[in-house]
Design an enzyme around this catalytic site. Structure first.
Site, PDB file in Angstrom:
ATOM      1  N   ARG A  46      10.434 -20.103 -19.039  1.00 40.84           N
ATOM      2  CA  ARG A  46      10.961 -21.436 -18.712  1.00 40.84           C
ATOM      3  C   ARG A  46      10.269 -22.543 -19.469  1.00 40.84           C
ATOM      4  NH1 ARG A  46      10.553 -22.806 -12.688  1.00 40.84           N
ATOM      5  NH2 ARG A  46      10.489 -24.901 -13.557  1.00 40.84           N
ATOM      6  N   HIS A 170       9.933   0.334  -6.034  1.00 44.24           N
ATOM      7  CA  HIS A 170       9.169   1.164  -6.978  1.00 44.24           C
ATOM      8  C   HIS A 170       8.554   2.397  -6.326  1.00 44.24           C
ATOM      9  CE1 HIS A 170       5.618  -1.080  -5.562  1.00 44.24           C
ATOM     10  NE2 HIS A 170       4.889  -0.132  -6.095  1.00 44.24           N
ATOM     11  N   LYS A 174       7.635   6.750  -7.685  1.00 52.07           N
ATOM     12  CA  LYS A 174       6.333   7.424  -7.695  1.00 52.07           C
ATOM     13  C   LYS A 174       6.542   8.933  -7.724  1.00 52.07           C
ATOM     14  CE  LYS A 174       3.741   3.801  -5.299  1.00 52.07           C
ATOM     15  NZ  LYS A 174       2.582   3.404  -6.066  1.00 52.07           N
ATOM     16  N   GLU A 208      -3.870  -0.853   1.813  1.00 51.04           N
ATOM     17  CA  GLU A 208      -4.296  -1.480   0.555  1.00 51.04           C
ATOM     18  C   GLU A 208      -5.595  -2.238   0.800  1.00 51.04           C
ATOM     19  OE1 GLU A 208      -0.914  -3.215  -1.862  1.00 51.04           O
ATOM     20  OE2 GLU A 208      -0.242  -3.578   0.181  1.00 51.04           O
ATOM     21  N   HIS A 232       9.341  -0.242   1.228  1.00 47.92           N
ATOM     22  CA  HIS A 232       8.578   0.953   0.864  1.00 47.92           C
ATOM     23  C   HIS A 232       8.430   1.952   2.015  1.00 47.92           C
ATOM     24  CE1 HIS A 232       7.875  -1.322  -2.640  1.00 47.92           C
ATOM     25  NE2 HIS A 232       6.788  -1.951  -2.278  1.00 47.92           N
ATOM     26  N   LYS A 330      -2.900  -5.070   4.417  1.00 49.25           N
ATOM     27  CA  LYS A 330      -3.722  -5.546   3.299  1.00 49.25           C
ATOM     28  C   LYS A 330      -5.171  -5.574   3.780  1.00 49.25           C
ATOM     29  CE  LYS A 330      -0.142  -7.130   0.668  1.00 49.25           C
ATOM     30  NZ  LYS A 330       0.727  -5.957   0.503  1.00 49.25           N
TER      31      LYS A 330
HETATM   32  C1  BG6 Z   1       4.667  -4.442  -3.766  1.00 48.76           C
HETATM   33  C2  BG6 Z   1       4.238  -5.452  -2.733  1.00 48.76           C
HETATM   34  O1  BG6 Z   1       6.027  -4.158  -3.642  1.00 48.76           O
HETATM   35  O2  BG6 Z   1       3.933  -3.250  -3.608  1.00 48.76           O
HETATM   36  C3  BG6 Z   1       2.740  -5.696  -2.841  1.00 48.76           C
HETATM   37  O3  BG6 Z   1       4.932  -6.663  -2.916  1.00 48.76           O
HETATM   38  C4  BG6 Z   1       1.973  -4.407  -2.786  1.00 48.76           C
HETATM   39  O4  BG6 Z   1       2.304  -6.562  -1.806  1.00 48.76           O
HETATM   40  C5  BG6 Z   1       2.532  -3.405  -3.779  1.00 48.76           C
HETATM   41  O5  BG6 Z   1       0.609  -4.682  -3.051  1.00 48.76           O
HETATM   42  C6  BG6 Z   1       1.897  -2.037  -3.590  1.00 48.76           C
HETATM   43  O6  BG6 Z   1       2.311  -1.189  -4.612  1.00 48.76           O
HETATM   44  P1  BG6 Z   1       1.422   0.052  -5.054  1.00 48.76           P
HETATM   45  O7  BG6 Z   1       2.256   0.773  -6.044  1.00 48.76           O
HETATM   46  O8  BG6 Z   1       0.158  -0.521  -5.618  1.00 48.76           O
HETATM   47  O9  BG6 Z   1       1.172   0.840  -3.810  1.00 48.76           O
END
Ligand code: BG6
Length: 481
Positions: A46, A170, A174, A208, A232, A330
């Protein structure tokens, strides 16, 4: 196998996700010769300063990933930087010009907040940039509730059909998550006992150690439920529980996943307090370092949850009566994700008292990260000719020692799947909407029954109420050693 030549347009190319994940994933694929030379990556920025700045940032990031200067240089040859403001239709001319008319499949990755999904799709269509084979990739979270997800899905559907809309989660890319299907459906041993007859309960943990990082604007509005559970964790639960699809193919797999989501028993009203716990981290210690609490990082007080634990059940033939405990947070004690399946104990012990404290039930542990692998806890006889002694021991299969191949990052797999046109590892709109349908009443219930998240110390396993949630049913969380 190389993919067909393509043009990939990344909106939000200067953002955290693109720099951390998308460019490294594409560069790895480029290094391995999977991306044909003529393929292009068009990066939407941008600000004028990003036109020169972004390639430098990308090079720095790829260097951190360990790519050689030659590979970085080769990758940079693919990049075209395009200055465009996603909400200003007149600026799309620059993109149209940059794309030209090369006849290649165009994919548009919207690595932006969800409120830009509709304007971007509409502006692409208005500028006549979409071709009959164009694809759009939508990052999670798709909306912030059922109504906004529907609105996005409806608006996108007016422009692109479902089979050219790729909703990314995502976790589905994995390796270990894909292996879940292999484990279940390529091994007689597990599938036979993958039911409530043999399984006592299931735990899914995604812990995490990271905190808010630089994402305050997004995260404080989303919270852990929208950021992690709605996508997830629910995807993990779904793949764990699906019926065998007749073929590993998008339509068949997604049909089965939707059935699981529909079987989730709703948690509404006062049940929200009974079956869910939400928490927010305070100050604490992680890896010997003192870290600040959430409100402190944020700069003001907030009721956003950074931790969620809940107990759910599937109302279907296979899983009736099997509790499934989900937990994610977290700033927890350790970064690890795993699915733990605890089987029922043997019906009768033939081993008299004194041979062991108790016969532990078999436990299958599917470790998603780190140290990806599978462990099976069995009861074993301790060698010796004296009195019979029985103890639990692990069969331990680690990816790192079982395979020589490099484990690709989830985005490497997913990005090439888009280019190949394979939607198996992407979410159908019905899945996303069904997941919101289940999550929305829980979030609403928190306003009524649990307006303030419980406090937990950073570096712990979450609030004590999360431990109570499982312990009151005579079970416990399987924390890593
Ligand atoms: C993301 C979240 O989709 O996934 C993040 O927005 C999170 O908050 C992350 O930290 C975790 O992904 P991974 O692959 O590190 O477990």
């Amino acid at each position: 196998t190389p993919v067909p030549a393509f043009d990939l347009v990344i909106f939000g190319a200067g953002g955290d996700l693109a720099l951390r994940k998308l460019f490294p994933a594409l560069a790895q694929r480029s290094r391995e010769g999977v991306l044909p030379d003529e393929s292009r990556i068009l990066c939407i920025v941008r600000k004028q300063e990003d036109v020169d700045g972004l390639p430098k940032q990308i090079a720095k990031r790829l260097k951190e990933e360990g790519l050689s200067p030659d590979h970085i240089h080769a990758f940079q040859q693919r990049l075209t930087i395009v200055l465009l403001d996603a909400v200003k239709p007149e600026t799309y001319k620059a993109l149209k010009k940059a794309l030209g008319d090369d006849g290649r499949v165009r994919s548009f990755y919207l690595s932006t907040p969800p409120d830009l999904f509709i304007p971007i799709c509409e502006n692409l269509a208005a500028a006549d940039i979409l071709t009959p084979t164009s694809r759009v990739i939508l990052e999670k979270p798709l909306g912030r509730d059922l109504a906004s997800a529907r609105e996005i899905n409806d608006a996108v559907a007016r422009i692109l059909p479902e089979d050219r809309t790729y909703r990314i989660d995502h976790y589905l890319g994995k390796e270990t998550v894909q292996n879940l299907l292999v484990l279940r459906f390529a091994n007689t041993l597990f599938e036979r006992s993958w039911t409530g007859r043999d399984i006592d309960h299931v735990q899914i943990t995604v812990a995490e150690t990271v905190g808010l990082e630089s994402r305050a604007g997004y995260y404080d509005k989303a919270g852990q439920m929208r950021d992690m559970v709605q996508n997830h964790l629910m995807q993990l639960l779904t793949l764990f529980a699906i019926e065998p699809p007749n073929l590993l193919e998008a339509g068949a797999v997604r049909d089965e996943k939707i059935k699981v989501l529909k079987a989730l028993r709703p948690i509404v009203g006062p049940d929200v307090e009974r079956y869910t716990v939400r928490g927010q981290y305070g100050t604490g210690q992680i890896d010997g370092q003192r870290v600040r609490g959430y409100a402190d990082e944020l700069g003001h007080l907030s009721n956003t949850e950074t931790f969620v634990a809940l107990r759910c059940e599937l109302d279907n033939w296979r899983w009736a009566g099997v509790p499934i405990y989900l937990r994610t947070g977290k700033r927890m004690a350790q970064r690890y994700s795993e699915i733990v399946v605890t089987f029922k104990p043997v019906p009768h012990s033939i081993f008299g008292g004194g041979s062991c404290d108790k016969l532990y039930a078999n436990r299958l542990l599917i470790r998603l990260q780190p140290n990806d692998g599978v462990q099976l806890q069995l009861m074993m006889k301790v060698p010796g000719s004296g009195r019979l002694k029985i103890v639990p021991r692990q069969l331990d299969l680690r990816y790192s020692t079982a395979f020589d191949e490099r484990t690709p990052d989830a985005y490497e797999r997913l990005l090439t799947d888009v280019i190949r046109g394979d939607q198996t590892l992407f979410m159908h709109r019905d899945e996303v909407e069904q997941a919101w349908r289940w999550v929305d009443p829980i979030i609403a219930g928190w306003q009524d029954y649990s307006p303030h998240p419980h406090r937990y110390a950073a570096g712990s396993w979450g609030p004590s109420q999360a431990i109570g949630l499982i312990e009151r049913e005579g079970r416990s969380w399987a924390d890593p050693d």
